[in-house]
Write an enzyme that holds these catalytic residues in place. Sequence first.
Site, short mmCIF file in Angstrom:
data_model
loop_
_atom_site.label_atom_id
_atom_site.label_comp_id
_atom_site.label_asym_id
_atom_site.label_seq_id
_atom_site.Cartn_x
_atom_site.Cartn_y
_atom_site.Cartn_z
CE1 TYR A 1 -3.96 1.36 0.23
CE2 TYR A 1 -3.61 2.10 3.08
CZ TYR A 1 -4.45 2.64 1.75
OH TYR A 1 -5.15 2.98 1.83
CG HIS B 1 -3.76 4.08 -3.24
ND1 HIS B 1 -5.02 4.61 -4.44
CD2 HIS B 1 -4.33 3.04 -2.95
CE1 HIS B 1 -6.48 3.02 -4.09
NE2 HIS B 1 -5.41 2.88 -2.96
CD GLU C 1 -6.91 -1.56 -5.39
OE1 GLU C 1 -5.84 -2.02 -5.28
OE2 GLU C 1 -7.58 -0.85 -4.62
CG ASP D 1 -5.34 -5.84 -6.07
OD1 ASP D 1 -5.38 -6.82 -6.10
OD2 ASP D 1 -5.17 -5.21 -5.04
CD GLN E 1 -11.11 -2.58 0.04
OE1 GLN E 1 -12.13 -2.23 -1.34
NE2 GLN E 1 -9.76 -1.91 0.21
CE1 TYR F 1 -13.57 -1.63 5.88
CE2 TYR F 1 -11.52 -0.60 6.32
CZ TYR F 1 -12.86 0.13 6.35
OH TYR F 1 -13.33 1.15 6.97
CE LYS G 1 -7.91 -4.60 -2.05
NZ LYS G 1 -7.81 -4.25 -3.60
CB THR H 1 -3.60 2.37 -5.99
OG1 THR H 1 -4.76 0.58 -6.15
CG2 THR H 1 -4.46 2.46 -7.02
CA CA Z 1 -3.94 -2.81 -4.21
#
Ligand code: CA
Length: 434
Positions: A136, A141, A206, A240, A247, A251, A260, A367
């Site tokens: 990440y 992002h 992504e 991705d 999500q 999550y 994912k 991303t």
């Molecule tokens: Ca990702």
Amino acid sequence: MTSLNDTHNPKLTSWVPSANEIGSDFPIQNLPMGVFRNAGSNGEYRGGVAIGNQILDVGKAFDAGQLKGDAAAACKQSTLNTLMGLGRGHWVSLRDQLSRLLRSGGNEKEGRTCLVDMAGAEMTVPARIGDFTDFYSSINHATNVGRMFRPENPLLPNYKYVPIAYHGRSSSIRVSGTPTKRPTGQLKGPDAETPNFDACRRLDYETELGVFVGPGNVLGYPIPLEEAEDHVFGLCILNDWSARDIQTWEYQPLGPFMAKNFSSTISPWIVTLEALAPYRSAIFKRPKGDPAPLPYLHTKSHEGSGGLDINIEVAVLTDKMRKNGDLPHVIGAPNFKGMYWSVFQMLAHHSSNGCNLNPGDLFGSGTVSGTTPDTYGSILEACKGGKQTISFPGDEERTFLEDGDEVVMRAWCDGDGKARIGFGECRSVIVSAA
Ligand code: CA
């Protein structure tokens, strides 16, 4: 650090004419690796190198005595894991031999017998990917998305210290050109009392780069940052795919799961770290006030050359546009230089607790996004979480992706006095969940 040598000379040309065309992704200075077989055949996949619009069958060239050594022999296998595990000395030797064979003045007569037309070949995932970890690493992002949920405090306090990641799923990674089926899952609208099970309605891409690990480490023995680049084989493009509605509901508290793991798409060619040597850059300069990385994530030499200057572009081609013969509509074009954490910091961090990496493991960068709307790497950011429509040619509009939409990602490096190094394409069309 990977150093420049005569294989990077921008003046080199190849006896394969298409490799010398302006704008070619695969000139003689690139030499990316993949696995292929003749399209429609049931033959074994084998290792190849892209040159212009051709593929050199590396194992065949080894058998013919055109290439020597363990690295060339390893390309006779149906995955590149063995090649990846051999290490930099072997990779450098193979690159040097490939460059000499394929450059103008090389052994064209013999080399031609080992060429396969790219248009007549099918590609597959180039390695047996044991583990897939998705990072990440773009602070832009993380900030753009965080702002949607926590406008006052978009970044969580750990972000500037920890290269954040989650362990993903390698079984559903597919090569470019494979359709992606819209996932189904638990969805719960903000006002609904209970979730229902249905097709995802907020399907997103992504835009990421994938990093293939070379030699691994023994469990319990971290890879220090100063050795990290000896463990990076090369990079590809990674989509991705993300189901934003699944999500949102799933999550917390353990992070991404079903949103994912239904699919990730990668480009077939791995651009080696050697090929990227002319495009190494200083790492992202942290703004004043940001903490310095902890000592295990910092060295002076990494600060000067840990970055990679790679242009990335994501575009969407709708069904209607395809029928009209339109080109894919570009939505975002970020650069990899702006990543808060480098590829090498990701690798050093991943092994810092002793976790063992293996040849062929894949990292996603996270991303890649910039700060302005034309540099957003997800449609979530581009449509402001669904609040804003994106206009397409032919009076079409989108928030999230629809069936028939094809996502096309490209990446390339270019610069004054340097050969262009392209990654090719990563594309996949969405098919209905039904
Ligand atoms: Ca990702």
